[in-house]
Design an enzyme around this catalytic site. Structure first.
Site, PDB file in Angstrom:
ATOM      1  N   GLY A  31       0.705 -14.106  10.845  1.00 14.80           N
ATOM      2  CA  GLY A  31       0.609 -12.755  11.378  1.00 14.80           C
ATOM      3  C   GLY A  31       1.159 -11.720  10.414  1.00 14.80           C
ATOM      4  O   GLY A  31       1.295 -11.985   9.222  1.00 14.80           O
ATOM      5  N   HIS A  34      -2.010  -8.110   6.386  1.00 11.86           N
ATOM      6  CA  HIS A  34      -2.227  -7.005   5.451  1.00 11.86           C
ATOM      7  C   HIS A  34      -3.554  -7.235   4.729  1.00 11.86           C
ATOM      8  O   HIS A  34      -4.294  -8.170   5.037  1.00 11.86           O
ATOM      9  CB  HIS A  34      -1.055  -6.867   4.472  1.00 11.86           C
ATOM     10  CG  HIS A  34      -0.707  -8.138   3.754  1.00 11.86           C
ATOM     11  ND1 HIS A  34      -1.552  -8.756   2.851  1.00 11.86           N
ATOM     12  CD2 HIS A  34       0.406  -8.929   3.804  1.00 11.86           C
ATOM     13  CE1 HIS A  34      -0.987  -9.843   2.378  1.00 11.86           C
ATOM     14  NE2 HIS A  34       0.201  -9.987   2.942  1.00 11.86           N
ATOM     15  N   ARG A  35      -3.842  -6.381   3.759  1.00 13.42           N
ATOM     16  CA  ARG A  35      -5.141  -6.425   3.083  1.00 13.42           C
ATOM     17  C   ARG A  35      -5.385  -7.758   2.377  1.00 13.42           C
ATOM     18  O   ARG A  35      -6.531  -8.196   2.223  1.00 13.42           O
ATOM     19  CB  ARG A  35      -5.246  -5.261   2.089  1.00 13.42           C
ATOM     20  CG  ARG A  35      -6.642  -5.065   1.499  1.00 13.42           C
ATOM     21  CD  ARG A  35      -6.805  -3.648   0.950  1.00 13.42           C
ATOM     22  NE  ARG A  35      -5.688  -3.242   0.122  1.00 13.42           N
ATOM     23  CZ  ARG A  35      -5.589  -3.474  -1.193  1.00 13.42           C
ATOM     24  NH1 ARG A  35      -6.555  -4.120  -1.818  1.00 13.42           N
ATOM     25  NH2 ARG A  35      -4.543  -3.053  -1.878  1.00 13.42           N
ATOM     26  N   HIS A  37      -4.543 -10.741   3.518  1.00 15.89           N
ATOM     27  CA  HIS A  37      -5.098 -11.627   4.548  1.00 15.89           C
ATOM     28  C   HIS A  37      -6.552 -11.260   4.860  1.00 15.89           C
ATOM     29  O   HIS A  37      -7.404 -12.139   5.019  1.00 15.89           O
ATOM     30  CB  HIS A  37      -4.285 -11.517   5.846  1.00 15.89           C
ATOM     31  CG  HIS A  37      -2.872 -11.957   5.737  1.00 15.89           C
ATOM     32  ND1 HIS A  37      -1.809 -11.081   5.783  1.00 15.89           N
ATOM     33  CD2 HIS A  37      -2.323 -13.190   5.578  1.00 15.89           C
ATOM     34  CE1 HIS A  37      -0.677 -11.751   5.678  1.00 15.89           C
ATOM     35  NE2 HIS A  37      -0.958 -13.030   5.541  1.00 15.89           N
ATOM     36  N   SER A 187       3.848  -9.339   3.148  1.00  7.75           N
ATOM     37  CA  SER A 187       4.412  -8.774   4.375  1.00  7.75           C
ATOM     38  C   SER A 187       5.799  -8.195   4.117  1.00  7.75           C
ATOM     39  O   SER A 187       6.262  -7.323   4.851  1.00  7.75           O
ATOM     40  CB  SER A 187       4.496  -9.859   5.460  1.00  7.75           C
ATOM     41  OG  SER A 187       3.225 -10.422   5.700  1.00  7.75           O
TER      42      SER A 187
END
Length: 280
Positions: A31, A34-35, A37, A187
């Site tokens: 989780g 961000h970009r 992922h 993250s």
């Protein structure tokens, strides 16, 4: 996009897909998307009939309970981002009890791979990663699974895990996604001040410049020069920088040791710890 929280629900949903021999792409995450992922998910969507993203904060890979408690849990925001940016089909967001239903937790041995760099500094971390990834693979049974190259040591461990368990899944690496200044997306970047974030681009810039000195400086000279350059930046402290064989993670001492050389680095910027790597 469907959000599923139990193993039974997911396996029921995937049963018809498997019967039709459709390919399943899988992106396991914790989780706080961000970009980086999102790029993995986009690749999964393009290359497969069905794409699944798991969102699960895995307790077995945290050495520090405080880190586990502090890790952001942003399921609603993550799902919103996936809906806006991708054509992903399923989100699998199980509870801890759902993943670790049986008490017998398998221990994995990765030898040298788990005793250097991140493994040396975070004992048991990669065993925890292997525990959750192996369980997720057995639940999802993907044809392809996507991992970012930023976590290079983890990628190497996952490839080894697939061989150890003889799993029929293709591990597909994705190049590290970066900010315009070169900072690898993570993250943890949200904890950087604007000034720290701007300066953090120097990590990759320094690694890139060091690549030009391959075969000019010795391995030891290049490592020391790189460490010194980064340590000179205010608030920066290199925890480790090593040049390793990209397959075995063995430290190299000569440029002729292997053709596949990867430089792996961990840097503290204030209290924020970042990792990165580059191929030489």
């Amino acid at each position: 996009m469907e959000i599923i929280k139990t193993v039974v629900e997911l396996q029921t949903a995937l049963l018809k897909i498997r019967e039709q021999n459709k390919s399943i792409g899988f992106v396991p995450t914790m989780g706080a998307l961000h970009r980086g992922h999102i790029e993995l998910v986009k690749q999964s969507v393009v290359e497969n009939t069905i794409s699944i993203v798991s969102i699960f904060v895995n307790p077995t890979q945290f050495n520090d309970k405080n880190d586990l408690l502090k890790y952001p849990r942003t399921l609603n925001a993550d799902c919103k981002l996936l809906l806006q940016e991708t054509n992903n089909h399923f989100v699998f967001a199980p509870s801890v009890e759902e993943i670790y239903s049986e008490t017998n937790i398998q221990q994995f041995k990765f030898g040298h791979l788990e005793t250097v760099m991140e493994g040396k500094l975070r004992p048991g971390h990669f065993n925890g990663v292997a525990q959750v990834v192996s369980r997720l693979f057995k639940i999802v049974k993907p044809n392809c699974a996507y991992f970012g190259e930023k976590d290079f040591q983890q990628l190497t461990i996952i490839r080894t895990l697939v061989r150890l368990l003889n799993l029929n899944v293709k591990i597909i690496p994705h190049p590290t996604v970066r900010e315009p200044n070169g900072l690898a997306l993570s993250s943890r970047n949200i904890h950087l001040t604007p000034k720290q974030k701007k300066n953090a681009g120097m990590i990759f810039k320094t690694l890139s410049k060091s690549r030009k000195e391959k075969n000019i400086l010795s391995i030891q000279e290049l490592k020391q020069k790189t460490i010194n350059k980064i340590n000179c930046i205010p608030d920066f402290r290199v925890e480790y920088f090593d040049l390793v064989d990209g397959n075995t993670l063995q430290s190299i001492t000569d440029w002729k040791d292997t053709k596949y050389i990867v430089g792996c680095i961990a840097v503290y910027i204030g209290e924020v710890r970042l990792i990165d790597n580059i191929t030489y």
